[in-house]
Design a protein around this motif. Structure first.
Motif, PDB file in Angstrom:
ATOM      1  N   HIS A   1      78.138  92.115  13.411  1.00 39.18           N
ATOM      2  CA  HIS A   1      76.891  91.324  12.193  1.00 39.18           C
ATOM      3  C   HIS A   1      76.355  92.105  11.832  1.00 39.18           C
ATOM      4  CE1 HIS A   1      76.244  90.962  16.112  1.00 39.18           C
ATOM      5  NE2 HIS A   1      74.354  90.220  15.955  1.00 39.18           N
TER       6      HIS A   1
ATOM      7  N   LEU B   1      80.359  90.177   7.469  1.00 38.01           N
ATOM      8  CA  LEU B   1      79.724  87.820   6.995  1.00 38.01           C
ATOM      9  C   LEU B   1      80.048  88.004   6.018  1.00 38.01           C
ATOM     10  CD1 LEU B   1      75.782  88.607   8.804  1.00 38.01           C
ATOM     11  CD2 LEU B   1      77.666  86.771   9.062  1.00 38.01           C
TER      12      LEU B   1
ATOM     13  N   PHE C   1      76.280  82.740  10.407  1.00 34.45           N
ATOM     14  CA  PHE C   1      75.510  83.552   9.313  1.00 34.45           C
ATOM     15  C   PHE C   1      74.896  82.073   9.157  1.00 34.45           C
ATOM     16  CE2 PHE C   1      72.073  83.586   5.696  1.00 34.45           C
ATOM     17  CZ  PHE C   1      71.590  84.377   6.673  1.00 34.45           C
TER      18      PHE C   1
ATOM     19  N   ALA D   1      73.025  85.455  14.017  1.00 30.38           N
ATOM     20  CA  ALA D   1      75.005  85.568  13.818  1.00 30.38           C
ATOM     21  C   ALA D   1      74.975  86.533  14.541  1.00 30.38           C
ATOM     22  CB  ALA D   1      74.945  86.380  11.986  1.00 30.38           C
TER      23      ALA D   1
ATOM     24  N   ALA E   1      73.089  85.743   3.693  1.00 30.89           N
ATOM     25  CA  ALA E   1      74.580  86.218   3.591  1.00 30.89           C
ATOM     26  C   ALA E   1      74.234  88.478   3.764  1.00 30.89           C
ATOM     27  CB  ALA E   1      76.206  86.275   4.760  1.00 30.89           C
TER      28      ALA E   1
ATOM     29  N   TYR F   1      71.085  90.311   4.878  1.00 34.09           N
ATOM     30  CA  TYR F   1      70.772  89.647   5.875  1.00 34.09           C
ATOM     31  C   TYR F   1      71.354  91.575   5.991  1.00 34.09           C
ATOM     32  CZ  TYR F   1      71.152  88.968  10.913  1.00 34.09           C
ATOM     33  OH  TYR F   1      71.684  88.843  12.403  1.00 34.09           O
TER      34      TYR F   1
END
Length: 403
Positions: free
Chosen positions: A115, A121, A133, A144, A173, A176
């Motif tokens: 991740h 993700l 996530f 995550a 996501a 992220y």
């Protein structure tokens, strides 16, 4: 040569095939960083010595170890990261080894880091993550967890690597995927290529480097679908045997001393160079043997010849200067060969160097202390090699000092 590596690595093979210790076979280059660090050193003998080597021709050296390649600027454990490390003269390269759902060995720092180190993700494989996530909520960070053990090798090979990072304030996501540390870069992430362990062996051979694979702890319960810890440790060395790599070129590592014992007992030609990894833990004092977890004499008697320790364990503050720790001196007295990790992983040192320099953090001034620490590790501790996120710095020092 695998199809996956062929286009990139074949371009290097004509040069690598000529490699016999001569230094320009891969077009080795220090780049600007070592000289910039030397410029920052205070006036004195170390600066004078290192400046005197400013025109030297780079040579590959086993003292310089690529930590996951060259992840200061390249996505870790990728073809490109390791080629960059080899071009900086790293004579030893690392594949952190974990396994997939079908028990194939791949290069990842942890079984559960997909991740932060890949695009999983935001891919079709997001549904395989053991912790999907979840966006940040107030003061609660985004989370995550995605594991290689949830993917087949075929699925793993579809992922795109990225710089190891996460934006824990992310609401999506996609967001992220950010969070890259400001001292790193994303300039070299495009078209980076993941590797299996077998592919890393193939690549490192072509680059004229030796091997230091680390058997990573599994995030799943072992045995995993009949795949035991012994199977795991054995498969690692079997892939070197299958590739025709001499055991003397391989330094298998593990934080689990039982893995080291397994290699000593069951693959002794590899066990002779097996490396027991250790790190600073809560309550550790590098000057107080009562806080150490290692019995060096007992380890040596059991057949352990190498310990690789975090920088903070090997250095101490002695009268306001970086010096060899009592821990390091005791290991050497037991005839244990020491290796140090990891230089240039702390970012700028003006604020004390963080975790890696915590035993000397009160006397760290700026980035030139990377070279001061390196000099102490080489000359006073007497390490056999130093892992770095930017191997050119260690290569420059080693070449200049004749290591």
């Amino acid at each position: 040569m695998s199809r996956k590596l062929s286009l990139f690595a074949l371009a290097l093979l004509p040069a690598a095939a000529l490699a016999d210790g001569h230094t320009t076979s891969l077009g080795l280059s220090y780049g600007p960083r070592p000289a910039a660090l030397v410029d920052k050193l205070p006036e004195g003998a170390l600066k004078d010595k290192l400046m005197s080597c400013s025109t030297q021709v780079p040579t590959q050296t086993a003292f310089s170890i690529g930590h996951r390649g060259a992840p200061l600027m390249f996505p870790e454990h990728t073809v490109q990261s390791n080629v960059a490390a080899a071009r900086m003269g790293a004579g030893v390269l690392e594949c952190d080894v974990t396994f997939t759902k079908d028990h194939e060995l791949v290069c990842r720092h942890a079984q559960n880091d997909l991740h932060t180190t890949t695009n999983i993700l935001v891919s079709d494989l997001a549904s395989t993550c053991v912790t999907p996530f979840a966006s940040a909520q107030g003061e609660t960070a985004a989370t995550a967890e995605c594991r290689t053990s949830e993917l087949t090798l075929e699925e793993f090979n579809t992922l795109t690597p990225k710089m190891d990072s996460a934006d824990t304030a992310a609401l999506t996501a996609e967001a992220y995927q950010g969070g890259v540390a400001p001292w790193r870069t994303q300039l070299y992430t495009d078209k980076a290529t993941l590797m299996t362990h077998a592919e890393s062996i193939e690549l490192f051979k072509s680059l004229g480097a030796k091997f230091t694979p680390e058997l990573k702890s599994a995030s799943v319960e072992m045995p995993h679908d009949g795949f035991s810890q012994a199977d795991y440790a054995q498969k690692l060395v079997d892939e070197y045997v299958a590739a025709g790599v001499p055991a003397t070129d391989v330094f298998p590592q593990s934080f689990n001393v039982e893995d080291v014992y397994y290699w000593i007992d069951n693959a002794p030609e590899f066990g002779a160079q097996a490396v027991y990894l250790v790190e600073w833990t809560e309550g550790f004092d590098e000057q107080n043997a009562e806080t150490w977890l290692q019995d060096f004499d007992a380890l040596k008697e059991r057949g352990v010849n190498y310990i690789s320790a975090s920088l903070n364990m090997l250095m101490t503050n002695q009268d306001g200067k970086i010096a060899a720790s009592d821990y390091a001196k005791a290991a050497k007295a037991a005839d244990i060969t020491l290796i140090a990790w990891t230089l240039e992983r702390s970012g700028p040192l003006a604020s004390g160097g963080g975790w890696y320099f915590q035993s000397v953090g009160d006397i760290i001034k700026d980035d030139s202390d990377y070279l001061v620490a390196l000099d102490v590790l080489a000359q006073d501790v007497g390490v056999a090699g130093v892992f770095s996120d930017w191997p050119a710095t260690v290569t420059y020092y080693a070449n200049c000092m004749g290591l």
